[in-house]
Design a protein around this motif. Structure first.
Motif, short mmCIF file in Angstrom:
data_model
loop_
_atom_site.label_atom_id
_atom_site.label_comp_id
_atom_site.label_asym_id
_atom_site.label_seq_id
_atom_site.Cartn_x
_atom_site.Cartn_y
_atom_site.Cartn_z
N SER A 284 8.40 -45.08 -35.20
CA SER A 284 9.27 -45.50 -35.93
C SER A 284 9.50 -47.07 -36.11
O SER A 284 9.18 -47.82 -35.22
CB SER A 284 10.90 -45.11 -35.18
N LYS A 285 10.01 -47.14 -37.62
CA LYS A 285 9.91 -48.81 -37.88
C LYS A 285 11.25 -49.31 -37.23
O LYS A 285 11.44 -50.50 -37.32
CB LYS A 285 9.82 -49.04 -39.31
N LEU A 286 12.25 -48.53 -36.69
CA LEU A 286 13.61 -49.09 -36.34
C LEU A 286 13.28 -49.58 -34.84
O LEU A 286 14.20 -50.22 -34.30
CB LEU A 286 14.60 -48.10 -36.26
N THR A 287 12.22 -49.38 -34.04
CA THR A 287 11.82 -49.52 -32.87
C THR A 287 10.66 -50.48 -32.74
O THR A 287 9.58 -49.99 -32.11
CB THR A 287 12.08 -48.82 -31.81
N PRO A 288 10.35 -51.60 -33.54
CA PRO A 288 8.92 -52.03 -33.93
C PRO A 288 8.29 -52.48 -32.66
O PRO A 288 6.98 -52.17 -32.74
CB PRO A 288 9.29 -53.30 -34.84
N GLN B 96 13.79 -40.56 -32.68
CA GLN B 96 12.47 -40.28 -31.90
C GLN B 96 11.81 -41.51 -32.13
O GLN B 96 11.67 -42.09 -33.20
CB GLN B 96 12.01 -39.05 -32.42
N LEU B 97 10.84 -41.69 -31.22
CA LEU B 97 9.70 -42.97 -31.20
C LEU B 97 8.64 -42.41 -32.18
O LEU B 97 8.31 -43.40 -32.85
CB LEU B 97 9.14 -43.15 -29.68
N GLY B 98 8.23 -41.36 -32.06
CA GLY B 98 6.85 -40.87 -32.76
C GLY B 98 6.89 -39.55 -32.93
O GLY B 98 7.65 -38.66 -32.61
N CYS B 99 6.30 -39.18 -33.96
CA CYS B 99 6.17 -37.57 -34.50
C CYS B 99 4.57 -37.46 -34.99
O CYS B 99 3.99 -38.26 -35.57
CB CYS B 99 7.19 -37.57 -35.82
N PHE B 100 4.10 -36.16 -34.73
CA PHE B 100 2.99 -35.82 -35.00
C PHE B 100 2.97 -34.20 -35.54
O PHE B 100 3.75 -33.64 -34.83
CB PHE B 100 1.69 -36.28 -34.17
N ASP B 101 2.21 -34.00 -36.51
CA ASP B 101 1.06 -34.65 -37.05
C ASP B 101 1.23 -35.11 -38.58
O ASP B 101 1.90 -34.51 -39.11
CB ASP B 101 -0.19 -33.77 -37.25
N THR B 102 1.20 -36.55 -38.85
CA THR B 102 1.36 -37.09 -40.15
C THR B 102 0.18 -37.74 -40.88
O THR B 102 -0.72 -37.87 -40.12
CB THR B 102 2.28 -38.08 -39.87
N THR B 103 0.18 -37.37 -42.12
CA THR B 103 -1.01 -38.04 -42.79
C THR B 103 -0.55 -39.48 -42.98
O THR B 103 0.55 -40.06 -43.31
CB THR B 103 -1.14 -37.16 -44.18
#
Length: 283
Positions: free
Chosen positions: A229-233, A100-107
């Motif tokens: 994700s750091k895998l798709t910087p 996944q490209l991004g996820c919310f909600d993260t601190t």
């Protein structure tokens, strides 16, 4: 709801686009002028399913303050977003693994910042409070962290100090509904939860959370983010930058304030009146 592992929600324009990298300044300006999203591929993010009223399934639909903010911010940049709805543990794991490209909600905890790419402006700030049974009249003291039990949601981050302290007796469960129910039934001494999440569950689930726990201590006040994700910087940094621009835009044009006010009013009055949860849509 326990059977729902992943739901795809498309919001709110035509298809959304995201790219491996931002367009050139000239192309980006052209896209802005033409009302087009300055990305090449569809923007797909993961939203957690049990952090309502920030992000979660409510009456079978994805709703939430953060959902509206992400949608509105990207819409301000002429982009739509497709949201995959899933449990937070899966959400954050799939971002870490590049699925996944991004996820919310993260601190924005130190650990999360080591593991993910973040945008600069938080979606919102939330208070993490400690709740007790209403019959517990003892004033909360930091020493209680060493000799009391605390119900928490499995996989959530609270504060770096709280999360890393193995001397704190933590009872891990799957949702904030359960953390608060444990306190109400005296199964744990305290519950740790975000204020608006607790407000919703206490008001909406009086059959399970009774008597209503009371807030006795503020553990922290945190910004909440989309973690990328750091895998798709390159792609992650591009969408993070676009989200920052969109958040600035909706703060300047009043949309952010309108969304905030709508959710505050619903939590105070609309929920009890049986009104549906707010749902921001592009004008």
């Amino acid at each position: 709801m326990a059977l729902l592992e992943c739901i795809t929600v498309r919001l709110p324009h035509a298809l959304v686009l995201f790219s491996a990298m931002l367009l050139s300044p000239i192309d980006n300006a052209k896209a802005e002028q033409s009302g087009q999203c300055p990305m090449h591929e569809e923007i797909v993010l993961a939203a957690e399913d049990a952090f309502f009223p920030y992000s979660g399934l409510h009456e079978g639909e994805l709703r939430g303050f953060a959902v509206d903010l992400v949608t509105a911010a990207l819409s301000a940049k002429h982009c739509d977003v497709t949201l995959h709805v899933m449990p937070y543990n899966r959400c954050i794991r799939e971002v870490a693994q590049g699925r996944q490209l991004g996820c919310f909600d993260t601190t924005g905890s130190d650990e999360n910042k080591r593991n993910f790419i973040f945008h600069q402006t938080p979606l919102f700030f939330g208070k993490i409070l400690v709740y007790s049974h209403p019959d517990n009249t003892a004033k909360f003291h930091p020493d209680f962290l060493k000799d009391k039990t605390f119900s928490v949601v499995r996989g959530y981050t609270y504060t770096d100090a709280f999360d890393a302290d193995e001397t704190i007796s933590k009872v891990e469960v799957d949702s904030d509904l359960q953390t608060l129910a444990l306190v109400a039934k005296r199964r744990t001494d305290y519950a740790v939860a975000y204020e608006k999440v607790a407000d919703f569950h206490i008001s909406n689930s009086q059959d399970l959370i009774s008597p209503a726990p009371r807030a006795v201590h503020e553990l922290a006040r945190f910004g909440l983010f989309v973690s990328f994700s750091k895998l798709t910087p390159e792609r992650s940094s591009a969408v993070a930058a676009l989200l920052d621009e969109g958040l600035q835009a909706i703060q300047e044009n009043g949309t952010y304030e309108d969304i905030d006010a709508a959710w505050d009013e619903w939590l105070k009055h609309g929920l009890k009146d049986g009104r549906p949860a707010p749902h921001w849509k592009s004008r």
